[in-house]
Write a protein that holds these residues in place. Structure first.
Motif, PDB file in Angstrom:
ATOM      1  N   MET A  36       0.827  -1.205   0.000  1.00 23.68           N
ATOM      2  CA  MET A  36       0.000   0.000   0.000  1.00 23.68           C
ATOM      3  C   MET A  36       0.864   1.259   0.000  1.00 23.68           C
ATOM      4  SD  MET A  36      -3.046  -1.130  -0.205  1.00 23.68           S
ATOM      5  CE  MET A  36      -3.931   0.387   0.075  1.00 23.68           C
ATOM      6  N   SER A  40       0.839   4.122  -2.984  1.00 26.69           N
ATOM      7  CA  SER A  40       0.559   5.539  -2.729  1.00 26.69           C
ATOM      8  C   SER A  40       1.781   6.436  -2.868  1.00 26.69           C
ATOM      9  CB  SER A  40      -0.021   5.704  -1.321  1.00 26.69           C
ATOM     10  OG  SER A  40       0.899   5.229  -0.341  1.00 26.69           O
ATOM     11  N   ILE A  60      -4.742  10.900   0.855  1.00 26.05           N
ATOM     12  CA  ILE A  60      -5.343   9.611   0.521  1.00 26.05           C
ATOM     13  C   ILE A  60      -6.415   9.286   1.548  1.00 26.05           C
ATOM     14  CG2 ILE A  60      -4.893   7.168   0.201  1.00 26.05           C
ATOM     15  CD1 ILE A  60      -2.072   7.876  -0.628  1.00 26.05           C
ATOM     16  N   TYR A  62     -10.275   6.844   2.417  1.00 24.63           N
ATOM     17  CA  TYR A  62     -11.230   5.782   2.114  1.00 24.63           C
ATOM     18  C   TYR A  62     -12.632   6.360   2.222  1.00 24.63           C
ATOM     19  CZ  TYR A  62      -7.345   2.514   2.719  1.00 24.63           C
ATOM     20  OH  TYR A  62      -6.147   1.857   2.600  1.00 24.63           O
ATOM     21  N   THR A  71      -9.798  -2.889  -0.864  1.00 22.28           N
ATOM     22  CA  THR A  71      -8.615  -2.381  -1.564  1.00 22.28           C
ATOM     23  C   THR A  71      -7.394  -3.241  -1.260  1.00 22.28           C
ATOM     24  OG1 THR A  71      -9.498  -0.133  -1.441  1.00 22.28           O
ATOM     25  CG2 THR A  71      -7.161  -0.381  -1.939  1.00 22.28           C
ATOM     26  N   GLU A 150      -9.281   8.738  -3.345  1.00 19.64           N
ATOM     27  CA  GLU A 150      -9.639   7.409  -2.875  1.00 19.64           C
ATOM     28  C   GLU A 150      -8.566   6.407  -3.301  1.00 19.64           C
ATOM     29  OE1 GLU A 150     -13.466   6.397  -4.275  1.00 19.64           O
ATOM     30  OE2 GLU A 150     -14.409   8.254  -3.572  1.00 19.64           O
ATOM     31  N   VAL A 151      -8.315   5.456  -2.445  1.00 16.85           N
ATOM     32  CA  VAL A 151      -7.294   4.461  -2.734  1.00 16.85           C
ATOM     33  C   VAL A 151      -7.701   3.616  -3.942  1.00 16.85           C
ATOM     34  CG1 VAL A 151      -5.965   2.535  -1.786  1.00 16.85           C
ATOM     35  CG2 VAL A 151      -6.653   4.423  -0.310  1.00 16.85           C
TER      36      VAL A 151
END
Length: 296
Positions: A36, A40, A60, A62, A71, A150-151
């Motif tokens: 992750m 990012s 970032i 959610y 995700t 959003e991720v």
């Protein structure tokens, strides 16, 4: 093999491929946080609303309760597919290879050996371009607004960039394959260069998710260079083909040049003698009529 045996073999190959993907995904789950962070990393992060290096930034986020879980599952599964690609690609090759001739297998090895580094080069270039593209897109944000990404959107953006750049780098290999199969010649490809260059730039403008000029040029430039390299390789292959077979590039309804030079009678008789039928099992030769044996 009968059709049922082929289907059973396909089932076994798919089962082995899915098992490899599952094992790799389980291992990747232990490194989900690192994955992750890698995902990012191209995003210019904000610190108290101000980018560390100046300019625009993004945070970032959610958007719902299940987003962190879904995700993470997507990222882990994608990592499992990538890591286990040697296994499932081998299973695919093992299912197809028995139906190929020896020469076809040779060309398949060569094209596969070239396809992997080309795709890797495209994916690496996409990952290098993503931070710059994101900064360019975020720079349009008004000063009175803030960016919350959003991720899922970042994942979709990154995957699309990697896939588009990776598969676009396979275009020269496809042209060389068509040339090796005799579908298109190098001379014909070089005559298309104006339209191809224009089409590559249009494709780069439409296909890149960032839609910024930097991404278009970054995608179109290497593809154009690879296209001319493919043209050069095709021209060399055409020259080799003409040297080995002067009539190789003739159309089906086009007559070849006839060699009307008179030959030596002795050489003609020796050629005829070399085309006689092989001996039978009893050591004798079968009776021939007009150059053929009696059974024929």
């Amino acid at each position: 093999m009968p059709l049922a045996d082929h289907l059973r073999e396909l089932r076994n190959r798919l089962a082995k491929a899915m098992l490899a993907i599952t094992i790799a995904s389980v291992v990747a789950a232990f490194y989900s946080q690192e994955l992750m962070d890698l995902l990012s990393s191209p995003v210019p992060a904000c610190e108290k609303g101000v980018l560390e290096t100046g300019g625009k930034c993004a945070t970032i986020a959610y958007n719902d309760l299940l987003s962190p879980f879904t995700t993470t599952v997507k990222v882990v599964l994608m990592a499992g597919i990538i890591v286990s690609c040697p296994v499932w690609l081998y299973q695919l090759w093992a299912f197809v290879a028995p139906g190929l001739h020896k020469s076809e297998k040779k060309y398949t090895y060569l094209f596969a050996a070239a396809a992997v580094p080309l795709f890797a080069a495209g994916a690496w270039l996409a990952f290098m371009i993503m931070p710059v593209s994101m900064k360019v897109l975020l720079s349009i944000t008004p000063d009175t607004a803030a960016n919350f990404l959003e991720v899922d959107k970042i994942l979709d953006f990154s995957v699309r960039m990697v896939l588009i750049f990776g598969f676009s780098f396979e275009l020269p290999l496809l042209l060389i394959m068509l040339n090796a199969a005799g579908v298109v010649t190098g001379r014909r490809m070089i005559s298309w260069w104006r339209g191809v260059v224009m089409g590559i730039f249009v494709f780069g403008a439409v296909a890149t998710p960032s839609t910024d000029p930097l991404g278009m040029v970054a995608l179109a430039g290497p593809i154009i260079v690879l296209y001319f390299i493919a043209v050069g390789i095709s021209l060399l292959n055409d020259r080799r083909r003409r040297r080995n077979d002067p009539d190789a590039e003739l159309d089906d309804d086009e007559a070849s040049d006839l060699d009307l030079t008179p030959g030596d009678i002795g050489e003609i008789e020796s050629v005829r003698a070399s085309h006689t039928l092989p001996q039978q099992a009893d050591g004798s030769r079968s009776e021939r009529l007009n150059g053929y044996d009696d059974i024929t």
